[in-house]
Design a protein around this motif. Structure first.
Motif, PDB file in Angstrom:
ATOM      1  N   GLU A 531       0.794  -1.223   0.000  1.00 50.10           N
ATOM      2  CA  GLU A 531       0.000   0.000   0.000  1.00 50.10           C
ATOM      3  C   GLU A 531       0.833   1.282   0.000  1.00 50.10           C
ATOM      4  N   ASP A 532       2.130   1.171   0.248  1.00 51.05           N
ATOM      5  CA  ASP A 532       2.967   2.377   0.298  1.00 51.05           C
ATOM      6  C   ASP A 532       3.723   2.562  -1.017  1.00 51.05           C
ATOM      7  N   GLY A 533       3.001   2.468  -2.123  1.00 52.40           N
ATOM      8  CA  GLY A 533       3.620   2.567  -3.438  1.00 52.40           C
ATOM      9  C   GLY A 533       4.346   3.878  -3.675  1.00 52.40           C
ATOM     10  N   ASN A 534       3.813   4.977  -3.172  1.00 58.29           N
ATOM     11  CA  ASN A 534       4.487   6.266  -3.358  1.00 58.29           C
ATOM     12  C   ASN A 534       5.866   6.268  -2.722  1.00 58.29           C
ATOM     13  N   ASP A 535       5.980   5.662  -1.536  1.00 55.06           N
ATOM     14  CA  ASP A 535       7.283   5.595  -0.869  1.00 55.06           C
ATOM     15  C   ASP A 535       8.210   4.602  -1.560  1.00 55.06           C
ATOM     16  N   LEU A 536       7.645   3.519  -2.100  1.00 57.25           N
ATOM     17  CA  LEU A 536       8.471   2.553  -2.831  1.00 57.25           C
ATOM     18  C   LEU A 536       9.152   3.226  -4.016  1.00 57.25           C
ATOM     19  N   GLU A 537       8.465   4.202  -4.615  1.00 54.43           N
ATOM     20  CA  GLU A 537       8.993   4.861  -5.802  1.00 54.43           C
ATOM     21  C   GLU A 537       9.847   6.077  -5.482  1.00 54.43           C
ATOM     22  N   SER A 538       9.937   6.409  -4.226  1.00 57.41           N
ATOM     23  CA  SER A 538      10.705   7.607  -3.865  1.00 57.41           C
ATOM     24  C   SER A 538      11.775   7.266  -2.831  1.00 57.41           C
ATOM     25  N   LYS A 539      11.460   7.404  -1.562  1.00 56.18           N
ATOM     26  CA  LYS A 539      12.513   7.311  -0.541  1.00 56.18           C
ATOM     27  C   LYS A 539      13.124   5.913  -0.438  1.00 56.18           C
ATOM     28  N   TYR A 540      12.313   4.867  -0.620  1.00 57.51           N
ATOM     29  CA  TYR A 540      12.873   3.519  -0.505  1.00 57.51           C
ATOM     30  C   TYR A 540      13.727   3.169  -1.723  1.00 57.51           C
ATOM     31  N   LEU A 541      13.367   3.701  -2.900  1.00 54.59           N
ATOM     32  CA  LEU A 541      14.213   3.494  -4.083  1.00 54.59           C
ATOM     33  C   LEU A 541      15.531   4.234  -3.924  1.00 54.59           C
ATOM     34  N   VAL A 542      15.480   5.458  -3.387  1.00 51.47           N
ATOM     35  CA  VAL A 542      16.714   6.209  -3.134  1.00 51.47           C
ATOM     36  C   VAL A 542      17.600   5.449  -2.158  1.00 51.47           C
TER      37      VAL A 542
END
Length: 856
Positions: A531-542
């Protein structure tokens, strides 16, 4: 019925072989048809056709037989016996092709009426061919038929999503009729609404209504249809009170003539229901929807192009009203309708048109996913429907691009294959123009794009003739499940935006990821929701990138990207994964499990595929050719740096890569020992024109500098780049900087240009350079970069990198991989073994995990 009334042909003939009695019967049948007494006409024609067939001498004296065939077709068509009508027209056309004299009027009308039937059946490729053939005749005595042909072409192109082309055809029909046909004016107005050209649409609607008033009056069905069409214009402009008033006027007219226009009546009520839904009055909306769908079922309008839109509006209203059980049934109907549209329309479109069509239809599959996760607890089988959606829609543009090209090359049609080669050459030329800073080249782009589109339409249409028997069969997750071994799993990663069915009835900013997992013997796929797709594509990818590049332990990525999946996989060891969204930017093998202290490469055999549907494809045959092409250590010209580089990715000026020369030479030795035929290009010979001349190698290995410009707004020459495939590529030898070279190539092979390579036999393409796996990530379609380009070109498997790679380490990895693959003939196992061997020397995944393999 329109054609039946306009094709009256005065029959003048000599008695010939058929005799006076036969001709008297023929005239009687013709009289019935002119009086629209079609049942009597068909019966009368039936009595005389066999006699005519036996006596027919195929000479000019017996044109009555041909006319009889034609009239019989029109009668069947008027009686809605479309298959029988098409059969009669086909006989007329067949006799014409055999060289028998047939009046242009009969020939042209047989073509046009066949076109109308094929349009009604959704067979647009054949219909378009018939309509264009009729225009060639252009019989001036039947000028109205030319307008009708243009009208049909307008309808065909509208249904295929080619709105600009549709508008042009409608305009030609309007010109022929001197703007006296209000139906054409309304049709063109609808096209302008679709193109959001509202001012011109309003003018056309007004003109159409005025023409109808003057000619047939304002209480006719024709006037009601025009009112309904204008109402859709006002709905698009959010002018709901005006739209509602127009619909009320139209429905009042329909109520008095209901039996004559159930289609129009249902459409008006559907639009009325849609207005109620937009206002949030769901009870009233559903009431009107129910009335409309009764009319649709009664009139058998389920195959209408707009039927899927009607269903979608209905089910969204059901969901908003919280009638979820009933909504699910309609969701399934809508989903299947859109699948059917893909199967029917996609093969007929050019690549640009396919992208536009998919952009219009993709959001509906996304919205379905939002509904499915709501219903999963009540009906877990809906995960299987989600999975099937992925099999049909994921990478569909890529798959369809491959299909039609393969059909052309396998057709055996020399002329068609030559035209395809010409089309490819123009695509090469366009790629060069797009990157050129010269004014003349930039000015030529639009003209060349139009020529390429024209050629592609012709190629696509003709390639469909070699499509064979289209079964329309859609792959199922159950078929994928049957391919799995006891300890294997298949995973489809799905990225989608959350759709708000209730409040805004639109997509929100929230991004979700669903992993659909197939395990052997399970009754349906498991759904794992992130459910935290936005974070997967931003801070967690970084975090993933920085941890890898700076060689730090990453204890977060496993928890965020994989742990929920591991809990479902259990003891599974081999996993086929089709990535989507941010997962395209990860090498799953390099994710560190903080609990076990292992990387995923230690815990699973992960095989990355474009679509798990690939598991249903046949494997490479054992008798495949043994021909390899190896390129390395290009000469970058006089302006290149003199110091050797340790990284295979940078911007000009470029450093030489001596490690790539050694890499190519060592791989060449391994291939030679296994009896492979090889072509090696090093130094100046590792040039762009060499790679463009390739013909069906089984292995293509390119070792050089690569580049990817993330979020680039300019191409390499400073010119605005609108195509993401221009923002990634490979640097090759620059012949334009070598003395005496007459090459027109610039030494940069962009992903756009790579798409045109002939790699239909390529079992493996190795892009031994930096960041060759990167590009613009597009939801459901993967990465628009070198990865996609080489797949379009025909490559079955691709080895590529996700970050900048060390020259020496890459050479070690590649040699270790080839050594194992050539001995075992197992690419995935060989590649994994090579990475594990490298890890013994270089512990950080930065070194051994930069490259990954994707393919069948």
């Amino acid at each position: 019925m329109r054609l039946l009334l306009t094709i009256y042909v005065i029959t003048v003939f000599q008695l010939g072989a058929l005799g006076q009695a036969w001709h008297d019967k023929f005239q009687r049948a013709v009289t019935y048809s002119h009086k629209l007494q079609c049942a009597k006409a068909v019966s009368q024609f039936g009595l005389i056709m066999e006699d005519a067939k036996e006596a027919f001498q195929f000479d000019e004296q017996d044109t009555a037989y041909l006319q009889a065939l034609h009239y019989l077709g029109t009668c069947h068509q008027a009686m809605n016996n479309q298959a029988s009508a098409l059969k009669q027209y086909a006989l007329v056309l067949e006799l014409h092709e055999q060289g028998y004299a047939i009046a242009d009027s009969i020939h042209e009308n047989a073509l046009l009426q066949s076109t109308q039937i094929l349009v009604d059946e959704g067979k647009y490729t054949e219909a378009e061919s018939f309509a264009k053939r009729s225009l060639i005749l252009q019989n001036r005595d039947f000028a109205g038929n030319a307008a009708y042909a243009y009208k049909l072409l307008g309808e065909i192109n509208k249904n295929l999503g080619r709105l600009v082309d549709a508008g042009n055809y409608y305009q030609q029909a309007i010109n022929i009729t001197a703007r006296k046909d209000p139906g054409l004016l309304t049709a063109l107005a609808q096209i302008h609404v679709g193109l959001e050209q509202y001012d011109s649409a309003a003018i056309l609607f007004t003109e159409s209504l005025e023409v109808i008033k003057k000619t047939v009056g304002d209480s006719t069905m024709e006037f009601a249809r025009a009112l309904e069409s204008k109402a859709t214009y006002h709905i698009a402009r959010q002018q709901l009170p005006v739209a509602e008033e127009l619909l009320k006027q139209a429905i009042t007219i329909y109520d008095t003539k209901l039996g004559l226009a159930p289609k129009s009546y249902s459409g008006a009520i559907l639009n009325e229901a849609y207005i109620h839904r937009l206002r949030g009055d769901y009870d009233r909306a559903l009431e009107r929807f129910d009335v409309a769908f009764k009319g649709i079922r009664k009139s058998r309008l389920e195959n209408e192009p707009q039927y899927a839109t009607w269903i979608s509006r209905y089910l969204v209203t059901k969901i908003a009203a919280r009638q979820l059980d009933d909504a699910e049934r309609w969701v399934m109907m809508a989903k299947q309708n859109y699948v059917n549209q893909i199967l029917r329309f996609f093969p007929n479109l050019t690549e640009v048109e396919k992208e536009a069509f998919y952009a219009d239809i993709r959001w509906r599959f996304e919205a379905f996913n939002s509904f499915a996760i709501q219903r999963y607890e009540q009906n877990s089988a809906i995960a299987g429907v989600m999975y099937d959606n992925q099999l049909i829609s994921k990478a569909i543009l890529l798959n369809e691009s491959n299909k039609w090209k393969k059909r052309i090359l396998a057709s055996g049609d020399v002329q068609l294959i030559t035209q395809f080669a010409d089309w490819q050459q123009k695509k090469h030329l366009l790629g060069g123009y797009m990157r050129s800073s010269e004014t003349s080249a930039r000015n030529a782009i639009k003209t060349l794009e139009k020529e390429i589109a024209r050629m592609e339409k012709a190629l696509t249409s003709r390639s469909e003739l070699f499509a064979g028997n289209r079964s329309g069969k859609v792959p199922s997750w159950k078929e994928v499940q049957k391919t799995l071994g006891a300890n294997e799993a298949a995973i489809e990663i799905v990225r989608f935006r959350l759709f708000d069915f209730e409040l805004g009835n639109q997509f929100t900013d929230k991004v979700l990821y669903a992993a659909l997992v197939i395990l052997p013997k399970r009754k349906q796929p498991d759904l794992v929701l992130f459910e935290d797709g936005n974070d997967l594509e931003s801070k967690y990818l970084v975090n993933y990138r920085n941890s890898t590049l700076f060689e730090k332990t990453d204890s977060i990525s496993y928890l965020k990207y994989w742990k929920p999946l591991a809990e479902v996989l259990g003891e599974t060891k081999k996993v086929y994964v089709s990535n989507d969204g941010v997962y395209n930017q990860l090498n799953l093998n390099t994710i560190y499990n903080p609990t076990s202290g292992n990387y995923l490469i230690d815990e699973y055999d992960i095989v990355v595929v474009t679509n798990t549907k690939d598991l249903l494809e046949n494997k490479v045959k054992g008798d495949a050719n043994k021909y390899a092409v190896l390129l390395g250590n290009p000469d970058f010209g006089a302006d290149s740096l003199t110091t050797a580089s340790k990284e295979r990715g940078t911007r000009p000026p470029l450093s030489p890569l001596p490690g790539t020369r050694l890499e190519v030479q060592l791989i060449n030795d391994l291939l030679r020992d296994q009896g492979w035929e090889r072509d090696i290009y090093l130094g100046r010979r590792a040039a762009e024109d060499q790679i463009k001349k390739l013909f069906k190698p089984r292995i293509l290995h390119v070792a050089t500098h690569g580049f990817f410009q993330e979020g680039a707004t300019e191409d390499l020459d400073g010119t605005a780049a609108t195509n993401p495939l221009l923002n990634s590529g490979l640097y090759l030898s620059n012949p334009m900087k070598h003395v005496g070279s007459d090459s027109e190539e610039d030494g940069i092979l962009t992903a756009y240009e790579a798409m045109q390579l002939n790699l239909d036999d390529a079992e493996l393409v190795v892009l031994s350079a930096c960041e060759t796996g990167l590009g613009e990530v597009r939801n459901g379609e993967g990465v628009y970069g070198l990865q996609r380009a080489f797949k379009v070109a025909g490559a079955k498997n691709i080895v590529m990198s996700l970050w900048k790679v060390n020259d020496d380490v890459t050479q070690e990895l590649m040699v270790a991989f080839y050594k194992r693959w050539l001995n075992t003939n197992d690419k995935t196992s060989a590649f994994k073994a090579a990475q594990l061997e490298l890890r013994e020397k270089y512990e950080s995944p930065f070194f051994w995990g930069a490259f990954m393999m994707i393919g069948n």
